[in-house]
Design an enzyme around this catalytic site. Sequence first.
Site, PDB file in Angstrom:
ATOM      1  N   ARG A  59       0.805  -1.649  -0.014  1.00 11.60           N
ATOM      2  CA  ARG A  59      -0.371  -0.268  -0.483  1.00 11.60           C
ATOM      3  C   ARG A  59       0.574   1.375  -0.261  1.00 11.60           C
ATOM      4  NH1 ARG A  59      -2.565  -3.879   1.715  1.00 11.60           N
ATOM      5  NH2 ARG A  59      -0.740  -4.417   2.743  1.00 11.60           N
ATOM      6  N   THR A  60       2.283   1.673   0.787  1.00 11.70           N
ATOM      7  CA  THR A  60       2.098   2.750   1.257  1.00 11.70           C
ATOM      8  C   THR A  60       3.036   2.868  -0.074  1.00 11.70           C
ATOM      9  OG1 THR A  60       2.707   2.066   3.313  1.00 11.70           O
ATOM     10  CG2 THR A  60       4.373   3.889   2.112  1.00 11.70           C
ATOM     11  N   LYS A  87      24.934  -6.027  -1.421  1.00  7.06           N
ATOM     12  CA  LYS A  87      26.906  -6.313  -1.325  1.00  7.06           C
ATOM     13  C   LYS A  87      27.610  -5.567   0.180  1.00  7.06           C
ATOM     14  CE  LYS A  87      26.784  -5.955  -6.783  1.00  7.06           C
ATOM     15  NZ  LYS A  87      26.925  -4.663  -6.677  1.00  7.06           N
ATOM     16  N   ARG A 109      11.165   3.670   3.533  1.00  5.85           N
ATOM     17  CA  ARG A 109      10.566   2.681   4.734  1.00  5.85           C
ATOM     18  C   ARG A 109      11.583   1.465   5.091  1.00  5.85           C
ATOM     19  NH1 ARG A 109       5.382  -1.549   5.002  1.00  5.85           N
ATOM     20  NH2 ARG A 109       4.481   0.986   5.213  1.00  5.85           N
ATOM     21  N   HIS A 137       4.753   5.784  11.766  1.00  8.62           N
ATOM     22  CA  HIS A 137       3.943   5.683  10.097  1.00  8.62           C
ATOM     23  C   HIS A 137       3.058   6.678  10.151  1.00  8.62           C
ATOM     24  CE1 HIS A 137       2.994   3.676   6.492  1.00  8.62           C
ATOM     25  NE2 HIS A 137       2.262   3.025   6.954  1.00  8.62           N
TER      26      HIS A 137
HETATM   27  N1   CP Z   1      -0.370   0.274   5.489  1.00 11.20           N
HETATM   28  C1   CP Z   1       0.839  -0.589   5.358  1.00 11.20           C
HETATM   29  O1   CP Z   1       1.464   0.216   6.156  1.00 11.20           O
HETATM   30  O2   CP Z   1       0.700  -1.857   4.238  1.00 11.20           O
HETATM   31  P1   CP Z   1       2.337  -1.380   3.564  1.00 11.20           P
HETATM   32  O3   CP Z   1       3.311  -2.794   4.560  1.00 11.20           O
HETATM   33  O4   CP Z   1       2.242  -2.759   3.039  1.00 11.20           O
HETATM   34  O5   CP Z   1       2.567  -0.979   3.084  1.00 11.20           O
END
Ligand code: CP
Length: 307
Positions: A59-60, A87, A109, A137
Amino acid sequence: MTALSTKHLLGIKDLKPEDIHLILDTAQSFKEVINRPIKKVPSLRDITIANLFFENSTRTKLSFELAEKRLSADVVNFAASSSSVKKGETLIDTVNNILAMKVDMVVMRHPNPGAAVFLSKHIDAKIVNAGDGAHEHPTQALLDAFSIREKLGNIKGKKIAIIGDILHSRVALSNIFCLQKLGAEVMVCGPTTLMPKYITSLGVKVEHNLRKALEWCDVANMLRIQLERQDIKYFPSLREYTMLFGLNKEILDSLSKKIVIMHPGPINRGVEITSDVADSDQSIILEQVENGVAVRMAVLFLLAGRG
Ligand code: CP
C-alpha cells in the site's frame, strides 16, 4: 496557516495540531483532483523524489508512487532487496549516491526505528518517513484521521479503539499521537503481553476485553499480529488470540450501536478480523487506501513548500 512547521515528516509526534489540520484540508482538495477524469496536476513538475524501501510494502509504496506521479514529480524507486545494500553498502552511502543524482525528496521505509531521523541529520533532502520499524508510520495515521473525519464529520470528541498488537505497531503509536492532537479519546486493547510498558504514559485508556472496547468506541482500528517482529511467543497460539481478540460478524452485530471498522493492512483474514467484517458496509478499509493517495499528495506538496 499555509505552510508546515517542519522541514521533514519524521513522525506525528513532531507535528502541531495546525500542521495536521493543514495536511487533512489540503488532502481534501487533492481527493477532488484524483476523482477527476484527468487526475494529474503540475504542482511538483520540477521535483525529483526517491522512494527507498528497505522493508516490504504494498500500500505505502504504491500510494506514494501514485501520489508523486499525480503531482507530476520525477520518481525513482529503490528496493533494498535488489540493490547494492546486499553487497554491504551502508544506508548513508546508499542515500548519498542517490542524492548525487540530484534528488530533492526521499520517502523511506526502514526496519530500524529512528532510521528516518538518522537520515535527516546527515543529508539535505527532505525526508518522509514511510514507516520505521515499530516506531512511527505518520502518513498511515494521517490517512486514518482523514478517513475518520470523512466518515464521521469530525474527530474531536470521538472514541477510537486501536485493537491488537500494540507493542510492535508503528501504526498504533502514530495514530495515538495524531488522534489525541485532534481531540479524540483513544483506547488500546489487546493481550497484556502485546502492550508496551510505557502505554499509560501516552494518556490512552487500556482495555483487555474486546467486547468492552467495542462497546466503548465509535471506531475500531484492527491491527495485524506482526509475527515478523516477534522474537518470542507473546500468546499461546493464533487460534487462542482469535478467540479472545478477533472481530467477527456475530460480535459486531451484537453491539448496541453501529461502529466504524478500520484496518491499515495487510489483513490476516480470519485472525484479527473475519472476511465478512472486513468486507461489510461498516468497514472503511478500502476508503483508507483511496485516501492514502490524497493524503500523501498533500504531504509531498506541503513539504515542497507549495502550500
Ligand atoms: N499499511 C501499510 O503500511 O501497508 P504496507 O506495509 O503494505 O505498506
